[in-house]
Design a protein around this motif. Sequence first.
Motif, short mmCIF file in Angstrom:
data_model
loop_
_atom_site.label_atom_id
_atom_site.label_comp_id
_atom_site.label_asym_id
_atom_site.label_seq_id
_atom_site.Cartn_x
_atom_site.Cartn_y
_atom_site.Cartn_z
N THR B 4 0.97 -1.25 -0.03
CA THR B 4 0.09 -0.17 -0.01
C THR B 4 0.72 1.33 -0.07
O THR B 4 0.24 2.56 -0.33
CB THR B 4 -0.89 -0.01 1.14
N ALA B 7 4.39 5.23 -4.49
CA ALA B 7 3.58 6.37 -5.38
C ALA B 7 2.65 5.50 -6.44
O ALA B 7 1.57 5.93 -6.63
CB ALA B 7 4.54 7.26 -6.04
N THR B 8 3.11 4.32 -6.97
CA THR B 8 2.29 3.69 -7.82
C THR B 8 1.43 2.66 -7.32
O THR B 8 1.80 1.91 -5.95
CB THR B 8 3.20 2.90 -8.89
N ARG B 9 0.26 2.58 -7.79
CA ARG B 9 -0.90 1.76 -7.10
C ARG B 9 -0.70 0.44 -7.69
O ARG B 9 -0.66 0.41 -8.76
CB ARG B 9 -2.18 2.23 -7.42
N ARG B 13 -4.14 -4.76 -3.93
CA ARG B 13 -3.43 -4.25 -2.78
C ARG B 13 -4.09 -5.59 -1.72
O ARG B 13 -4.89 -6.17 -1.74
CB ARG B 13 -4.08 -3.07 -2.28
#
Lengths: 301, 320
Positions: B4, B7-9, B13
């Motif tokens: 989580t 910066a990048t998702r 998750r």
Amino acid sequence: MSERLRTHAWPGTYDGEAKPRMGFFTDTSICIGCKACEVACKEWNRVPESPQGFTGDSYDNTVDLGANSWRHVAFVEQRKPLGIDAAERSLAEAANLDQLVAETGLQTYQEGDGLRWLMASDVCKHCTEAACLEVCPTGALFRTEFGTVVVQEDVCNGCGYCVPACPFGVLDQREGDGRVWKCTLCYDRLKDDQEPACAQACPTDSIQFGELDDLRERARARVEALAEAGAERAQLYLAGDDDGIGGAGAFFLLLDDPEVYGLPPDPVDATRDLGSTWAAAGVAAAALGAALAAVVLGGRR
Amino acid sequence: MSATTGATRPPQRSYHGNPVIKEPIWKPEIPWYFFTGGLGGGSAALAYLAELGGHEQLARRAWPIALGGIGVSPLLLISDLGVPHRFLNMLRMFKVTSPMSVGSWLLVAGGATTTVAATNALTGRLAGPARLAKPAAALVGLPISTYTAALIAQTAVPAWHGARRELPAIFAAGAAASAGAAATIATPVRHAAPARRVALAGAAAELLSVQAMEQWLGAVGEPYHVEQAGTYARAARALTVGGALLIGAAGARSRVAAAVGGGMVLAGAVCERWSVFKAGLQSARDPKYVVGPQRERVDGGRGHGASRRALDGRVAEGAR
């Protein structure tokens, strides 16, 4: 189909002794991660220690719910500000938006380096449609007059069926004991009109105990207030009657999607597919019989 | 580790990569029981049908095999319990929502009837009770072979629950292959023709049903191909194909070929059950198999509404 096959285990079967359904509303937006709930639960219920060592996963060394952890405080460190997907924006834009979020004054947002620290105290959900209770072959798991789900320690024979049946991974077998243990929603305290130990110990009232109907009303007002304050991803989890488990006795207000906290985003009680599961097993058994008869008897000539 | 931060998702998750559901705690006794239950149940049906068809030599050998399979099954199950001396608690009640409860009663019925049937087949005693016990044992043996598939399907384990329609067919086919193979080993070749046919048909059905499951499950079936489950699946296929070819080519002439081929088919059935067992553990362990399909349901508007966000001043369903 599922209606007919559902177990007769609702407080209605208690007749005059049935009590209002009791539960927990865990408002994670005001959890401070003190773990008082974990400690109070262990002390009151005499839950053995659960040494997991040092995990390095933020402040969480409890790791998960299990036989020896009936409350578990999750710690999530996020750099992404509330409701803003930084990856899709330029750094300047993200910084600007960061400022905006800071100005909204949300309490859970840590000022400074833009780190958001989520904390949430997880617990058994005391499902309306409890898969653990449905699959328990001994009847050790039962529905109390408060609508909660409890394991009878003098009946459980440690068959382990409830462990993979639970869509939340709550139940587990205790080492050296062999039986399965989980949160009882302090059944003994409820019988004496006391609130559960975790709720009583919670210093911020992040864990609220009460009649489920009251708690749901309170939760709806709270999530609306949070949304108005800018917490776009704030959501109520398991607060309705029409989800995959028919609603929960213990529900949550989350500030991000459930999986971020280790919770399943769309849990379903496997009992809902009981009809098709039994049908497939029945058809296979019949086909086995027919095929054996054809092969053994058919080749006689 | 943490999915989580940063910066990048990431595409999906999880909470520090931890499992979402608990891995089943069942010990090796359980996949072995899947095998012995199938062998015992299938053999009871085979023995009764062989008697009906006038294959006395075959029936006299299949009944003790049935008793062996069904007799050892409760021992394996009791040994797996966390509190073995409480095994009788399994008979406190009968619950149709619990395949394990249903199975406990099936094993009681199967154990009693198969004991009478096998005693009669071996000693000639109990002829009266056996007239009833034999068809009853054969009838009860059929669901004993398949209910174990319903048992594991009735969980939150994605690879098992997702395969609830396919697993019973695999277990039924495995039971036929096992029963036929064991009887092929135990019976002189000139009396074993029906057993060989059952072994070959069972082996073919097992291979086909596994293939069909792979086709139908798609991504949900991935755990069956990877890690230990994949290794067991490949071993099962090789052993089943090899054993069936051997039985088919030389089983009618050579007792040795029949025994080796039968042994290979049996081993293949064992490996197939282990593959199914391990696939379940693997899919429970990895949050991607648990969260992935659920997140897809929610995002695709097919979720059950576990999460509701406050929108326009009221609480409404919505994913993101």
